[in-house]
Design a protein around this motif. Structure first.
Motif, PDB file in Angstrom:
ATOM      1  N   ASN A 188       0.859  -1.187   0.000  1.00 18.34           N
ATOM      2  CA  ASN A 188       0.000   0.000   0.000  1.00 18.34           C
ATOM      3  C   ASN A 188       0.896   1.238   0.000  1.00 18.34           C
ATOM      4  O   ASN A 188       2.120   1.119   0.079  1.00 18.34           O
ATOM      5  N   ASP A 189       0.278   2.392  -0.067  1.00 14.24           N
ATOM      6  CA  ASP A 189       1.011   3.654  -0.045  1.00 14.24           C
ATOM      7  C   ASP A 189       1.925   3.713   1.189  1.00 14.24           C
ATOM      8  O   ASP A 189       1.483   3.461   2.312  1.00 14.24           O
ATOM      9  N   ALA A 190       3.176   4.087   0.974  1.00 18.05           N
ATOM     10  CA  ALA A 190       4.167   4.066   2.063  1.00 18.05           C
ATOM     11  C   ALA A 190       3.814   5.005   3.201  1.00 18.05           C
ATOM     12  O   ALA A 190       4.203   4.781   4.350  1.00 18.05           O
ATOM     13  N   ASP A 191       3.094   6.069   2.875  1.00 15.97           N
ATOM     14  CA  ASP A 191       2.860   7.081   3.898  1.00 15.97           C
ATOM     15  C   ASP A 191       1.521   6.948   4.616  1.00 15.97           C
ATOM     16  O   ASP A 191       1.226   7.698   5.536  1.00 15.97           O
ATOM     17  N   PHE A 192       0.721   6.011   4.137  1.00 17.81           N
ATOM     18  CA  PHE A 192      -0.559   5.752   4.811  1.00 17.81           C
ATOM     19  C   PHE A 192      -0.230   5.424   6.267  1.00 17.81           C
ATOM     20  O   PHE A 192       0.633   4.620   6.561  1.00 17.81           O
ATOM     21  N   TRP A 193      -0.905   6.025   7.171  1.00 11.74           N
ATOM     22  CA  TRP A 193      -0.659   5.871   8.614  1.00 11.74           C
ATOM     23  C   TRP A 193       0.764   6.281   9.004  1.00 11.74           C
ATOM     24  O   TRP A 193       1.255   5.840  10.041  1.00 11.74           O
ATOM     25  N   ASN A 194       1.422   7.068   8.170  1.00 10.62           N
ATOM     26  CA  ASN A 194       2.759   7.569   8.536  1.00 10.62           C
ATOM     27  C   ASN A 194       3.757   6.430   8.773  1.00 10.62           C
ATOM     28  O   ASN A 194       4.705   6.556   9.547  1.00 10.62           O
ATOM     29  N   ARG A 195       3.526   5.320   8.089  1.00 10.53           N
ATOM     30  CA  ARG A 195       4.366   4.145   8.357  1.00 10.53           C
ATOM     31  C   ARG A 195       5.830   4.375   8.030  1.00 10.53           C
ATOM     32  O   ARG A 195       6.715   3.916   8.739  1.00 10.53           O
ATOM     33  N   ARG A 196       6.082   5.093   6.932  1.00 11.52           N
ATOM     34  CA  ARG A 196       7.476   5.253   6.518  1.00 11.52           C
ATOM     35  C   ARG A 196       8.312   5.823   7.670  1.00 11.52           C
ATOM     36  O   ARG A 196       9.389   5.331   7.985  1.00 11.52           O
TER      37      ARG A 196
END
Ligand code: GP9
Ligand code: MN
Length: 628
Positions: free
Chosen positions: A359-367
């Motif tokens: 999924n998008d790397a920044d979803f939920w600030n995961r990166r």
């Protein structure tokens, strides 16, 4: 004649002016009531006068708002009235939509992260109901009356009210509203309700709750004092050093038996435990998970502990053995704190640490968060060949296949894999081939299909693990992140399970599967009450690693099982304190008990939330070091 007309039109204008304010104030009141009854927050519980009380505090808060707008002169008054009406109506509408999924009204941390969690459009529209348009029902009459005033005034859109009249009315409204609110404000947020975000809404109404939330956001998060005093330090260290929880004292037959192996944690999207071993039309919904549960350690009473961060909260709890933030997502609120996470511990042991979610790397600030908690690599959608799309993105089957390929040659590794396909609202599984009988075409039917699909991908994962020769050397932990069917849809779950649709059955079913599978581990079904916060210390024990900064407990030790949910709900094998319903149930029978019987013990359990909050809000692990 002209004077008579002027008199008549000025009377009309005055009446219209009164109608406007009544329409605004009554409209706001009814919108709040729609929200409060639509969410079920006004159900009479401990305090039988809760509905009356909610009505009074809501009237009081509407008086304050109305009084404040009336302070403004002439044209500004009308413009502000329209702006406030529209803004509050939008807020209330999003409150109810958000509530239908999260069972809380919106909070500042949630609003702040909304723009950052894309792809949720389908879920939001599935939660919207046509009746919600009632939030805007007063806009058209308001505009019509404003136009009428405008026409009656010869195109001048305002009525001049003398300053002293304005001040007198508005101060009177504000004073009456404030005195009422103060009168009813009887120390909310204390005792067994102190972690329940809905409690302020129930006691003081939705507008008060929003104001309190904004205040807390600034005092705790933005301008919060990050220093720890001696008392706070000992609260944290005394808890962590409790000899009962000390690894030396809790060593057991499992300690170190999986040392040196690879570790894979698979976090399943939206899979609830009731699906396991359930059948529809004679077909198992999760045949692979059932087989695995029979061949492994199966913790059949495991509760999830997420708050406003959903999947990311589950990830956080599992990898840090801390509780998530009370409001919003801890990944957005505290991404740069010092943590003693599972990946960091594994990294120190020489493991390669990998997180994967297509999924998008920044979803939920995961990166940002993953970098901080010690994942060496983070595989995102861009790292995969998107050769098969299901729902939000890459199918789980393809995700597992490609991820296992990426893991080849990386051992020893710790891989944290998060599935995606079975995401709410499951509509894309409508045509998936799995007969769901009478549930065909419903949310429940599609949920069963999505779960069946995910289960199939788990089967394929284990086959490939074997083919790759990794099965003997890998400890695999499978855990669900959170509910799949919302509380509002529990009627269908109850029907499926053949149990009554009531709060006791609902909470009893807020469990996720937890399976620990490893070569040499004798299969067993563990009945004790478990929680996601316990996963990290349990894995650490199996792998022979120390994890002194964990709030959970080793589930394979003799320690008693219990679960504390983020809203302060407490579950033991004796009782369930269901905070949102303000009810204590006997665990086995569901019989209602007097909560005062256990209120001290409940508060002792809830104290873990307070300790976790200290660790998060004050970045306590940066300042505290337990003696070696
Ligand atoms: C997004 C996905 C979201 O990356 O994990 O899941 P959710 O938090 O909405 O359950
Ligand atoms: Mn999720």
């Amino acid at each position: 004649m002209k004077a008579q007309l002027d008199k008549k039109s000025s009377l009309t204008i005055q009446i219209l002016e009164i109608v406007i304010w009544l329409l605004f104030a009554c409209g706001m009141f009814f919108k709040c009531m729609y929200l409060q009854s639509g969410t079920g927050l006004n159900t009479a519980v401990t305090d039988p006068s809760i509905n009356f009380r909610m009505a009074i505090v809501t009237i009081a808060s509407v008086l304050i708002i109305t009084g404040a707008i009336l302070l403004f002169s002439n044209k500004r008054r009308y413009i502000l009235l329209m702006i406030v009406d529209i803004l509050l109506s939008v807020l209330l509408m999003f409150d109810i939509i958000y509530f239908r999924y999260y069972k809380n009204v919106l909070t500042v941390p949630c609003i702040a992260q909304l723009g950052l969690v894309g792809s949720t459009g389908d879920s939001i529209s599935s939660l919207f109901k046509l009746n919600d348009l009632v939030f805007f029902a007063d806009i058209i009459p308001l505009v019509i009356i404003l136009v009428m005033i405008c026409l009656a005034r010869g195109n001048k859109l305002f009525v001049k009210l003398k300053l002293n009249v304005r001040l007198a009315i508005s101060l009177l409204l504000i004073a009456v509203g404030t005195v009422t609110m103060v009168w009813f404000n009887d120390g909310i947020g204390k005792g067994v309700f102190r972690f329940d975000n809905n409690y302020p809404v129930k006691r003081m109404g939705v507008f008060y709750s929003h104001c309190q939330d904004v205040g807390q956001f600034f005092t705790n998060i933005v301008f919060g004092d990050k220093s720890l005093n001696d008392d706070e330090i000992s609260q944290i260290t005394d808890f962590l050093r409790d000899p009962l929880r000390n690894t030396e004292n809790t060593a057991n037959g499992y300690t170190g038996t999986q040392a040196g192996k690879n570790l894979v944690i698979i976090q399943l999207e939206a899979i609830q435990n009731f699906l396991l071993f359930s059948e529809i039309n004679g077909h198992e919904v999760t045949p692979n998970l059932n087989r695995l549960a029979n061949e492994s350690l199966y913790f059949k009473n495991t509760f999830f502990q997420i708050a406003g961060g959903n999947t990311s909260d589950a990830e956080f709890v599992i990898n840090n053995s801390l509780y998530p933030a009370g409001k919003g997502s801890v990944y957005f609120l505290h991404p740069s704190n010092r943590y003693h996470s599972l990946p960091l511990i594994m990294k120190n042991e020489g493991y390669k640490t990998i997180a994967a979610h297509a999924n998008d790397a920044d979803f939920w600030n995961r990166r940002v968060m993953y970098g901080n908690i010690g994942f060496d690599n983070y595989y995102i959608d861009e790292d995969y060949d998107l050769d098969e799309i299901v729902g939000w993105g890459l199918s789980d089957v393809s995700f597992f296949r490609q991820t296992l390929d990426k893991l080849k040659g990386e051992d020893p590794f710790y891989a944290f894999l998060i599935t995606l396909s079975s995401h709410h609202p499951y509509a894309m599984f409508n045509n998936y081939e799995f007969d769901t009988g009478k549930y065909e075409g419903t949310m429940m039917g599609n949920y069963l299909k999505a779960s069946h699909y995910l289960d199939k991908s788990i089967g394929a994962f284990f086959e490939q693990l074997k083919e790759d020769g990794l099965d003997k050397d890998t400890l695999v932990v499978i855990v669900g992140d959170h509910f799949g069917m919302t509380k509002d849809d529990f009627g269908m779950v109850a029907d499926y399970l053949g149990v009554p649709d009531n709060p006791y059955e609902w909470i009893m079913n807020q469990e996720v599967p937890l399976i620990i599978h490893g070569d040499g581990i004798e299969p067993a079904v563990i009945e004790k009450i478990c929680a996601q916060v316990d996963i990290m210390p349990t894995i650490a024990n199996l792998m022979g690693l120390d994890s002194p900064y964990t709030l959970g407990k080793d589930l394979l030790s003799d320690l008693e099982g219990y679960a504390v949910l983020r809203d302060g709900t407490v579950i033991t094998d004796e009782y369930i304190w269901l905070v949102r319903n303000d009810t204590l149930y006997a665990y086995e029978s569901g019989e209602e008990l007097d909560y005062r019987l256990f209120s001290e013990e409940i508060q002792k359990f809830q104290n873990e939330l307070a300790i976790s909050d200290l660790v998060l809000y004050k970045n306590a692990f940066e300042k505290i070091k337990l003696a070696d």
